[in-house]
Design a protein around this motif. Sequence first.
Motif, PDB file in Angstrom:
ATOM      1  N   TRP A 173       0.830  -1.217   0.000  1.00  0.00           N
ATOM      2  CA  TRP A 173       0.000   0.000   0.000  1.00  0.00           C
ATOM      3  C   TRP A 173       0.862   1.263   0.000  1.00  0.00           C
ATOM      4  O   TRP A 173       0.567   2.228  -0.715  1.00  0.00           O
ATOM      5  N   VAL A 174       1.920   1.276   0.784  1.00  0.00           N
ATOM      6  CA  VAL A 174       2.718   2.484   0.945  1.00  0.00           C
ATOM      7  C   VAL A 174       3.756   2.652  -0.166  1.00  0.00           C
ATOM      8  O   VAL A 174       4.247   3.764  -0.390  1.00  0.00           O
ATOM      9  N   ARG A 175       4.078   1.576  -0.879  1.00  0.00           N
ATOM     10  CA  ARG A 175       5.148   1.653  -1.880  1.00  0.00           C
ATOM     11  C   ARG A 175       4.953   2.769  -2.907  1.00  0.00           C
ATOM     12  O   ARG A 175       5.924   3.487  -3.218  1.00  0.00           O
ATOM     13  N   PRO A 176       3.746   3.004  -3.456  1.00  0.00           N
ATOM     14  CA  PRO A 176       3.600   4.078  -4.439  1.00  0.00           C
ATOM     15  C   PRO A 176       3.872   5.480  -3.888  1.00  0.00           C
ATOM     16  O   PRO A 176       4.069   6.414  -4.666  1.00  0.00           O
ATOM     17  N   LEU A 177       3.879   5.642  -2.569  1.00  0.00           N
ATOM     18  CA  LEU A 177       4.153   6.943  -1.965  1.00  0.00           C
ATOM     19  C   LEU A 177       5.650   7.188  -1.768  1.00  0.00           C
ATOM     20  O   LEU A 177       6.058   8.316  -1.483  1.00  0.00           O
ATOM     21  N   MET A 178       6.449   6.135  -1.924  1.00  0.00           N
ATOM     22  CA  MET A 178       7.875   6.223  -1.638  1.00  0.00           C
ATOM     23  C   MET A 178       8.671   6.529  -2.907  1.00  0.00           C
ATOM     24  O   MET A 178       8.606   5.786  -3.893  1.00  0.00           O
ATOM     25  N   PRO A 179       9.451   7.630  -2.935  1.00  0.00           N
ATOM     26  CA  PRO A 179      10.295   7.924  -4.107  1.00  0.00           C
ATOM     27  C   PRO A 179      11.350   6.843  -4.309  1.00  0.00           C
ATOM     28  O   PRO A 179      11.829   6.229  -3.350  1.00  0.00           O
ATOM     29  N   ASP A 180      11.721   6.613  -5.553  1.00  0.00           N
ATOM     30  CA  ASP A 180      12.715   5.584  -5.851  1.00  0.00           C
ATOM     31  C   ASP A 180      14.086   5.918  -5.276  1.00  0.00           C
ATOM     32  O   ASP A 180      14.896   5.017  -5.043  1.00  0.00           O
ATOM     33  N   ASN A 181      14.349   7.218  -5.055  1.00  0.00           N
ATOM     34  CA  ASN A 181      15.680   7.612  -4.578  1.00  0.00           C
ATOM     35  C   ASN A 181      15.775   7.635  -3.063  1.00  0.00           C
ATOM     36  O   ASN A 181      16.742   8.159  -2.505  1.00  0.00           O
ATOM     37  N   ALA A 218      15.483   5.271   0.681  1.00  0.00           N
ATOM     38  CA  ALA A 218      15.496   3.914   1.227  1.00  0.00           C
ATOM     39  C   ALA A 218      14.053   3.430   1.381  1.00  0.00           C
ATOM     40  O   ALA A 218      13.221   4.127   1.953  1.00  0.00           O
ATOM     41  N   GLN A 219      13.771   2.250   0.854  1.00  0.00           N
ATOM     42  CA  GLN A 219      12.407   1.745   0.838  1.00  0.00           C
ATOM     43  C   GLN A 219      12.023   1.105   2.172  1.00  0.00           C
ATOM     44  O   GLN A 219      12.858   0.533   2.879  1.00  0.00           O
ATOM     45  N   SER A 220      10.744   1.201   2.493  1.00  0.00           N
ATOM     46  CA  SER A 220      10.219   0.574   3.706  1.00  0.00           C
ATOM     47  C   SER A 220      10.251  -0.940   3.544  1.00  0.00           C
ATOM     48  O   SER A 220       9.875  -1.474   2.494  1.00  0.00           O
ATOM     49  N   THR A 221      10.682  -1.630   4.603  1.00  0.00           N
ATOM     50  CA  THR A 221      10.829  -3.089   4.503  1.00  0.00           C
ATOM     51  C   THR A 221      10.078  -3.870   5.572  1.00  0.00           C
ATOM     52  O   THR A 221       9.746  -5.032   5.358  1.00  0.00           O
ATOM     53  N   ARG A 222       9.795  -3.252   6.745  1.00  0.00           N
ATOM     54  CA  ARG A 222       9.142  -4.023   7.801  1.00  0.00           C
ATOM     55  C   ARG A 222       8.605  -3.082   8.873  1.00  0.00           C
ATOM     56  O   ARG A 222       9.074  -1.954   9.026  1.00  0.00           O
ATOM     57  N   LEU A 223       7.621  -3.570   9.592  1.00  0.00           N
ATOM     58  CA  LEU A 223       7.084  -2.865  10.755  1.00  0.00           C
ATOM     59  C   LEU A 223       7.719  -3.444  12.007  1.00  0.00           C
ATOM     60  O   LEU A 223       7.881  -4.666  12.126  1.00  0.00           O
ATOM     61  N   VAL A 224       8.089  -2.573  12.932  1.00  0.00           N
ATOM     62  CA  VAL A 224       8.665  -3.027  14.200  1.00  0.00           C
ATOM     63  C   VAL A 224       7.844  -2.475  15.352  1.00  0.00           C
ATOM     64  O   VAL A 224       7.195  -1.429  15.241  1.00  0.00           O
ATOM     65  N   ARG A 225       7.866  -3.205  16.446  1.00  0.00           N
ATOM     66  CA  ARG A 225       7.160  -2.788  17.656  1.00  0.00           C
ATOM     67  C   ARG A 225       8.007  -3.183  18.854  1.00  0.00           C
ATOM     68  O   ARG A 225       8.488  -4.321  18.932  1.00  0.00           O
ATOM     69  N   VAL A 226       8.198  -2.264  19.787  1.00  0.00           N
ATOM     70  CA  VAL A 226       8.977  -2.525  20.994  1.00  0.00           C
ATOM     71  C   VAL A 226       8.013  -2.726  22.150  1.00  0.00           C
ATOM     72  O   VAL A 226       7.219  -1.830  22.475  1.00  0.00           O
ATOM     73  N   GLU A 227       8.049  -3.873  22.748  1.00  0.00           N
ATOM     74  CA  GLU A 227       7.124  -4.196  23.823  1.00  0.00           C
ATOM     75  C   GLU A 227       7.252  -3.208  24.982  1.00  0.00           C
ATOM     76  O   GLU A 227       8.346  -2.917  25.450  1.00  0.00           O
ATOM     77  N   GLY A 228       6.116  -2.641  25.391  1.00  0.00           N
ATOM     78  CA  GLY A 228       6.097  -1.816  26.591  1.00  0.00           C
ATOM     79  C   GLY A 228       6.280  -0.328  26.377  1.00  0.00           C
ATOM     80  O   GLY A 228       6.204   0.433  27.336  1.00  0.00           O
ATOM     81  N   ARG A 229       6.501   0.130  25.126  1.00  0.00           N
ATOM     82  CA  ARG A 229       6.651   1.563  24.918  1.00  0.00           C
ATOM     83  C   ARG A 229       6.434   1.936  23.447  1.00  0.00           C
ATOM     84  O   ARG A 229       6.681   1.142  22.536  1.00  0.00           O
ATOM     85  N   GLY A 230       5.983   3.182  23.259  1.00  0.00           N
ATOM     86  CA  GLY A 230       5.877   3.710  21.914  1.00  0.00           C
ATOM     87  C   GLY A 230       7.249   4.137  21.416  1.00  0.00           C
ATOM     88  O   GLY A 230       8.136   4.504  22.195  1.00  0.00           O
TER      89      GLY A 230
END
Length: 249
Positions: free
Chosen positions: A105-113, A115-127
């Motif tokens: 979904w987000v790929r078309p919003l990302m310019p080719d030049n 760094a592309q988004s590759t993964r979602l991360v979450r840290v337990e216990g904090r934002g």
Amino acid sequence: MTGHVAALWRHPIKGHGREAIDRVALTAGQTIPWDRHWAVAHELAEADDTAWAPCTNFSRGSKVAALMGINARCDEAAGTVTLSHPERPELTFDPDKDQQRFLDWVRPLMPDNRAQSTRLVRVEGRGITDTNYPSVSLLNLASNAAMSDAMDQDISALRWRCNIHFSGVRAWEEFDWIGHTLRVGDAELLVRERIVRCLATTANPGTGRRDADTLGILNSRFGHQDFGIYAEVTKSGGIAIGDQVDVLQ
């Protein structure tokens, strides 16, 4: 000094959308629940799920203006997030299970030049806030009005991506609160520092396109590049729109 809470916002996925809320329960030493609950690591990132990491590891509006045009809705019970953008169809997904749907979904919003988004991360216990401590960000609407006047254009308060918007206080007074404790509703927060701003604020949150020299005006007209303040919750309690904001001496 007495101000009032004018708006409350959270950002379920760091740098990828904002959500208005009416009230929130704060816990000492924690961020606003579901704020920056996930972050989007790019292909050069060293971040993972084990610990907080600096914002340079994540896709965000300072590098990709289009991301500033995203709105979000979080379904806490279902664990899903719904994203919308003027250039993309609405997407509802589970960030812990449906990462590829989000990346597509987000790929078309990302310019080719970039760094592309590759993964979602979450840290337990904090934002995953920009600060290395769990923070809540606050914004003075009078300071935002001063920016609009200085720039001779309407500057949406959403450019600054803060959690608590407050009114009833003179412009820039919030910078005098560093080191003081605020009582907001039933909660108390220690004001730690000013927020130094980046290129994300130059993008219009309605369109995701850069249209305002916010950084230039902050530096040339006000002698700094700061807007808003970071605080740390020191006493748990509820906050709702309309609650008082008081500085405790």
